[in-house]
Design an enzyme around this catalytic site. Structure first.
Site, PDB file in Angstrom:
ATOM      1  N   ALA A   1      55.973  41.807  48.378  1.00 57.28           N
ATOM      2  CA  ALA A   1      55.309  42.754  47.471  1.00 57.28           C
ATOM      3  C   ALA A   1      53.900  42.281  47.119  1.00 57.28           C
ATOM      4  O   ALA A   1      52.979  43.095  47.004  1.00 57.28           O
ATOM      5  CB  ALA A   1      56.141  42.948  46.205  1.00 57.28           C
TER       6      ALA A   1
ATOM      7  N   GLY B   1      51.917  43.097  50.099  1.00 55.14           N
ATOM      8  CA  GLY B   1      51.896  44.547  50.231  1.00 55.14           C
ATOM      9  C   GLY B   1      51.001  45.232  49.224  1.00 55.14           C
ATOM     10  O   GLY B   1      50.333  46.227  49.543  1.00 55.14           O
ATOM     11  N   ASP B   2      50.959  44.712  48.014  1.00 50.47           N
ATOM     12  CA  ASP B   2      50.089  45.264  46.971  1.00 50.47           C
ATOM     13  C   ASP B   2      48.630  45.218  47.425  1.00 50.47           C
ATOM     14  O   ASP B   2      47.898  46.201  47.321  1.00 50.47           O
ATOM     15  CB  ASP B   2      50.281  44.477  45.675  1.00 50.47           C
ATOM     16  CG  ASP B   2      49.337  44.918  44.571  1.00 50.47           C
ATOM     17  OD1 ASP B   2      49.342  46.110  44.215  1.00 50.47           O
ATOM     18  OD2 ASP B   2      48.578  44.054  44.070  1.00 50.47           O
ATOM     19  N   ALA B   3      48.219  44.077  47.949  1.00 51.26           N
ATOM     20  CA  ALA B   3      46.832  43.908  48.402  1.00 51.26           C
ATOM     21  C   ALA B   3      46.529  44.785  49.616  1.00 51.26           C
ATOM     22  O   ALA B   3      45.481  45.440  49.673  1.00 51.26           O
ATOM     23  CB  ALA B   3      46.564  42.436  48.730  1.00 51.26           C
TER      24      ALA B   3
END
Length: 135
Positions: free
Chosen positions: A20, A23-25
C-alpha cells in the site's frame, strides 16, 4: 502504464502495508501525470483535481467497482490490504472507506512491484473511469 522501478521477486509475500505504501505513491503519480497530460498546468487546479482521485472515499468506490474485474491473486492482494491494521483513517474519512482504499493501494503496489505494467495501466484506466463517471 510504464513507470521506472525494480521488479521485486514475489511481491505478494511483502506485508500488505508495504504494498500500500508503494501503491499510494504510484497511484498519485499516475493521476498527476494523467491530469498534466489532459492539459491542466495550474498547480492549484492540479492539486484540487488530484484530490478528487486520491481521497479514501473515492478510492473505496474504485475498489468496489473493480471487484468483479480482478483475478484471484489480485483480489487476494486487495483483500489483504483491506484487512491490514493501518492505524486510524485520515480526517474526513471513515474506517471502511479507508480500508478499501488501502486495498486498492496494495493492489497498485503489487502490480507495480511485480512489473505488470500493462495490467496496472488497465486498473488505473478503470479507476479514472469510475471517478470521471461520478464527476
Amino acid at each position: 502504464m510504464s513507470l521506472p522501478g525494480e521488479i521485486i521477486p514475489n511481491p505478494e509475500q511483502l506485508p500488505a502495508l508495504v504494498l500500500a505504501y508503494i501503491g499510494d505513491a504510484v497511484y498519485e503519480l499516475a493521476i498527476r501525470q494523467y491530469l498534466v497530460a489532459r492539459g491542466i498546468v495550474c498547480v492549484n487546479q492540479l492539486h484540487q483535481e488530484t484530490i478528487k482521485y486520491v481521497r479514501a472515499d473515492t478510492q473505496a468506490r474504485v475498489m468496489h467497482a473493480l471487484k468483479d474485474e480482478l483475478t484471484e491473486v489480485e483480489a487476494a492482494v486487495a483483500r489483504r490490504g483491506r484487512n491490514a491494521r493501518s492505524g486510524h483513517p485520515p480526517r474526513g474519512s471513515d474506517v471502511i472507506s479507508y480500508r478499501y482504499s488501502t486495498g486498492l493501494e496494495s493492489l497498485v503496489g503489487y502490480l507495480y512491484l511485480s512489473g505488470q505494467s500493462e495490467r496496472l495501466g488497465e486498473i488505473l484506466a478503470l479507476a479514472r473511469q469510475v471517478v470521471e463517471k461520478d464527476d
